[in-house]
Design a protein around this motif. Structure first.
Motif, PDB file in Angstrom:
ATOM      1  N   PHE A   1       0.835  -1.207   0.000  1.00  0.00           N
ATOM      2  CA  PHE A   1       0.000   0.000   0.000  1.00  0.00           C
ATOM      3  C   PHE A   1       0.869   1.257   0.000  1.00  0.00           C
ATOM      4  N   LEU A   2       2.022   1.202   0.687  1.00  0.00           N
ATOM      5  CA  LEU A   2       2.943   2.340   0.688  1.00  0.00           C
ATOM      6  C   LEU A   2       3.470   2.607  -0.720  1.00  0.00           C
ATOM      7  N   VAL A   3       3.881   1.552  -1.438  1.00  0.00           N
ATOM      8  CA  VAL A   3       4.399   1.722  -2.796  1.00  0.00           C
ATOM      9  C   VAL A   3       3.325   2.305  -3.703  1.00  0.00           C
ATOM     10  N   TRP A   4       2.089   1.823  -3.560  1.00  0.00           N
ATOM     11  CA  TRP A   4       0.992   2.377  -4.367  1.00  0.00           C
ATOM     12  C   TRP A   4       0.758   3.847  -4.035  1.00  0.00           C
ATOM     13  N   PHE A   5       0.925   4.205  -2.770  1.00  0.00           N
ATOM     14  CA  PHE A   5       0.797   5.621  -2.392  1.00  0.00           C
ATOM     15  C   PHE A   5       1.892   6.447  -3.051  1.00  0.00           C
ATOM     16  N   LEU A   6       3.122   5.951  -3.024  1.00  0.00           N
ATOM     17  CA  LEU A   6       4.230   6.693  -3.619  1.00  0.00           C
ATOM     18  C   LEU A   6       4.081   6.813  -5.132  1.00  0.00           C
ATOM     19  N   ARG A   7       3.430   5.849  -5.758  1.00  0.00           N
ATOM     20  CA  ARG A   7       3.223   5.908  -7.208  1.00  0.00           C
ATOM     21  C   ARG A   7       2.092   6.855  -7.581  1.00  0.00           C
ATOM     22  N   THR A   8       1.045   6.882  -6.762  1.00  0.00           N
ATOM     23  CA  THR A   8      -0.169   7.625  -7.131  1.00  0.00           C
ATOM     24  C   THR A   8      -0.385   8.905  -6.318  1.00  0.00           C
ATOM     25  N   LYS A   9       0.302   9.012  -5.165  1.00  0.00           N
ATOM     26  CA  LYS A   9       0.115  10.131  -4.243  1.00  0.00           C
ATOM     27  C   LYS A   9      -1.322  10.187  -3.711  1.00  0.00           C
ATOM     28  N   ASN A  10      -1.987   9.024  -3.699  1.00  0.00           N
ATOM     29  CA  ASN A  10      -3.341   8.897  -3.177  1.00  0.00           C
ATOM     30  C   ASN A  10      -3.256   8.508  -1.697  1.00  0.00           C
ATOM     31  N   PHE A  11      -3.696   9.408  -0.827  1.00  0.00           N
ATOM     32  CA  PHE A  11      -3.543   9.184   0.608  1.00  0.00           C
ATOM     33  C   PHE A  11      -4.420   8.044   1.121  1.00  0.00           C
ATOM     34  N   ARG A  12      -5.360   7.569   0.327  1.00  0.00           N
ATOM     35  CA  ARG A  12      -6.139   6.406   0.740  1.00  0.00           C
ATOM     36  C   ARG A  12      -5.241   5.183   0.882  1.00  0.00           C
ATOM     37  N   TYR A  13      -4.265   5.047   0.004  1.00  0.00           N
ATOM     38  CA  TYR A  13      -3.327   3.936   0.103  1.00  0.00           C
ATOM     39  C   TYR A  13      -2.470   4.059   1.369  1.00  0.00           C
ATOM     40  N   LEU A  14      -2.097   5.290   1.703  1.00  0.00           N
ATOM     41  CA  LEU A  14      -1.321   5.509   2.924  1.00  0.00           C
ATOM     42  C   LEU A  14      -2.136   5.130   4.152  1.00  0.00           C
ATOM     43  N   LEU A  15      -3.408   5.506   4.174  1.00  0.00           N
ATOM     44  CA  LEU A  15      -4.273   5.152   5.299  1.00  0.00           C
ATOM     45  C   LEU A  15      -4.485   3.644   5.370  1.00  0.00           C
ATOM     46  N   ALA A  16      -4.591   2.995   4.199  1.00  0.00           N
ATOM     47  CA  ALA A  16      -4.727   1.542   4.193  1.00  0.00           C
ATOM     48  C   ALA A  16      -3.477   0.892   4.772  1.00  0.00           C
TER      49      ALA A  16
ATOM     50  N   SER B   1       7.647  15.174  -2.761  1.00  0.00           N
ATOM     51  CA  SER B   1       8.587  16.117  -2.166  1.00  0.00           C
ATOM     52  C   SER B   1       8.947  15.677  -0.745  1.00  0.00           C
ATOM     53  N   PHE B   2       9.931  16.365  -0.173  1.00  0.00           N
ATOM     54  CA  PHE B   2      10.326  16.069   1.201  1.00  0.00           C
ATOM     55  C   PHE B   2       9.159  16.313   2.156  1.00  0.00           C
ATOM     56  N   PHE B   3       8.385  17.348   1.900  1.00  0.00           N
ATOM     57  CA  PHE B   3       7.233  17.645   2.762  1.00  0.00           C
ATOM     58  C   PHE B   3       6.218  16.516   2.714  1.00  0.00           C
ATOM     59  N   VAL B   4       5.954  16.001   1.522  1.00  0.00           N
ATOM     60  CA  VAL B   4       5.003  14.891   1.389  1.00  0.00           C
ATOM     61  C   VAL B   4       5.527  13.656   2.107  1.00  0.00           C
ATOM     62  N   LYS B   5       6.827  13.400   2.008  1.00  0.00           N
ATOM     63  CA  LYS B   5       7.425  12.251   2.697  1.00  0.00           C
ATOM     64  C   LYS B   5       7.279  12.387   4.206  1.00  0.00           C
ATOM     65  N   ALA B   6       7.611  13.565   4.722  1.00  0.00           N
ATOM     66  CA  ALA B   6       7.508  13.789   6.165  1.00  0.00           C
ATOM     67  C   ALA B   6       6.064  13.665   6.629  1.00  0.00           C
ATOM     68  N   LYS B   7       5.146  14.211   5.845  1.00  0.00           N
ATOM     69  CA  LYS B   7       3.726  14.126   6.161  1.00  0.00           C
ATOM     70  C   LYS B   7       3.266  12.671   6.160  1.00  0.00           C
ATOM     71  N   ALA B   8       3.753  11.893   5.200  1.00  0.00           N
ATOM     72  CA  ALA B   8       3.366  10.489   5.105  1.00  0.00           C
ATOM     73  C   ALA B   8       3.833   9.711   6.330  1.00  0.00           C
ATOM     74  N   VAL B   9       5.062   9.949   6.768  1.00  0.00           N
ATOM     75  CA  VAL B   9       5.593   9.242   7.937  1.00  0.00           C
ATOM     76  C   VAL B   9       4.789   9.593   9.178  1.00  0.00           C
ATOM     77  N   VAL B  10       4.472  10.868   9.357  1.00  0.00           N
ATOM     78  CA  VAL B  10       3.717  11.309  10.539  1.00  0.00           C
ATOM     79  C   VAL B  10       2.317  10.703  10.532  1.00  0.00           C
ATOM     80  N   ILE B  11       1.641  10.769   9.384  1.00  0.00           N
ATOM     81  CA  ILE B  11       0.280  10.214   9.292  1.00  0.00           C
ATOM     82  C   ILE B  11       0.301   8.715   9.547  1.00  0.00           C
TER      83      ILE B  11
END
Length: 224
Positions: free
Chosen positions: A128-143, A180-190
């Motif tokens: 799900f993380l890889v799919w998030f990084l490919r699509t930038k869809n936060f639903r995958y990150l939440l999954a 971006s770095f901001f998106v990466k940091a946001k992803a880790v925190v979420i």
């Protein structure tokens, strides 16, 4: 299987079958004078108790183990496919993973049914993380965070030792231009917040004593 975790898992599953309650209300009356069962990761025992409605406890444990193995191998295929976009390569690598001793070795280590069950969440959280990084869809990150949070309830060490470090490494070394770095940091925190909120009670019980152990006082001696 030999070991205390196999014995505890089936004993807890038996308790749940006799008295269906949530983890915070589960009381192991068979342990000396009794003790709160939430101190031990018990979600895998709930799975065993479910299958035990149709068969005996040992067979139910075998069914749960086979189901978790199937989910792990399918998750490995999903992860390899998300990375390579190659169906044949992903299938071959997933088959190799299925025959890897590291998949089932934890099962024979003290009959550790909780950690063996929890590892099924590992490839799915990363896929799900890889799919998030490919699509930038936060639903995958939440999954991904949801799967990781559930794994904490099965066995928190799988999250601590495998899932979160792997998550951090993949995010850190992902060089996609749209991330971006901001998106990466946001992803880790979420990811960390959502997964820990889901598994907080079990995570605290696992990590709390470890964090407090370096702080030693003599207050107990004075109290005596």
């Amino acid at each position: 299987l030999w070991g205390i975790d196999f014995h505890l898992s089936l004993s807890i599953a038996s308790l749940i079958s006799q008295n269906p309650v949530l983890p915070h209300a589960l009381w192991n009356y068979a342990g000396f004078a009794g003790w709160p069962q939430y101190l031990y990761p018990s979600l895998s025992s709930y799975f065993i108790a479910f299958f035990a409605q149709f068969t005996d406890l040992v067979t139910a444990a075998q069914i749960m183990v086979m189901a978790s193995t199937f989910l792990f191998i399918v998750g490995a295929y999903a992860l390899f496919f998300a990375i390579s976009r190659n169906t044949a390569l992903a299938a071959v690598l997933a088959i190799f993973v299925g025959f890897c001793g590291g998949v089932y070795q934890v099962l024979t280590w003290a009959g550790s049914l909780p950690s063996y069950t929890a590892q099924a969440a590992y490839p799915w959280a990363l896929a799900f993380l890889v799919w998030f990084l490919r699509t930038k869809n936060f639903r995958y990150l939440l999954a991904s965070a949801l799967v990781a949070g559930v794994s904490i309830w099965i066995h928190p060490l799988v999250f601590i030792v495998y899932i979160f470090p792997s998550f951090g490494l993949i995010v850190a070394f992902s060089f996609a231009k749209h991330i971006s770095f901001f998106v990466k940091a946001k992803a880790v925190v979420i990811f960390l917040l959502v997964s820990l909120v889901i598994g907080l009670p079990q995570f605290y019980l696992a990590v709390g004593p470890a964090l407090s152990s370096p702080v030693q006082t003599s207050s107990g001696e004075y109290a005596l």
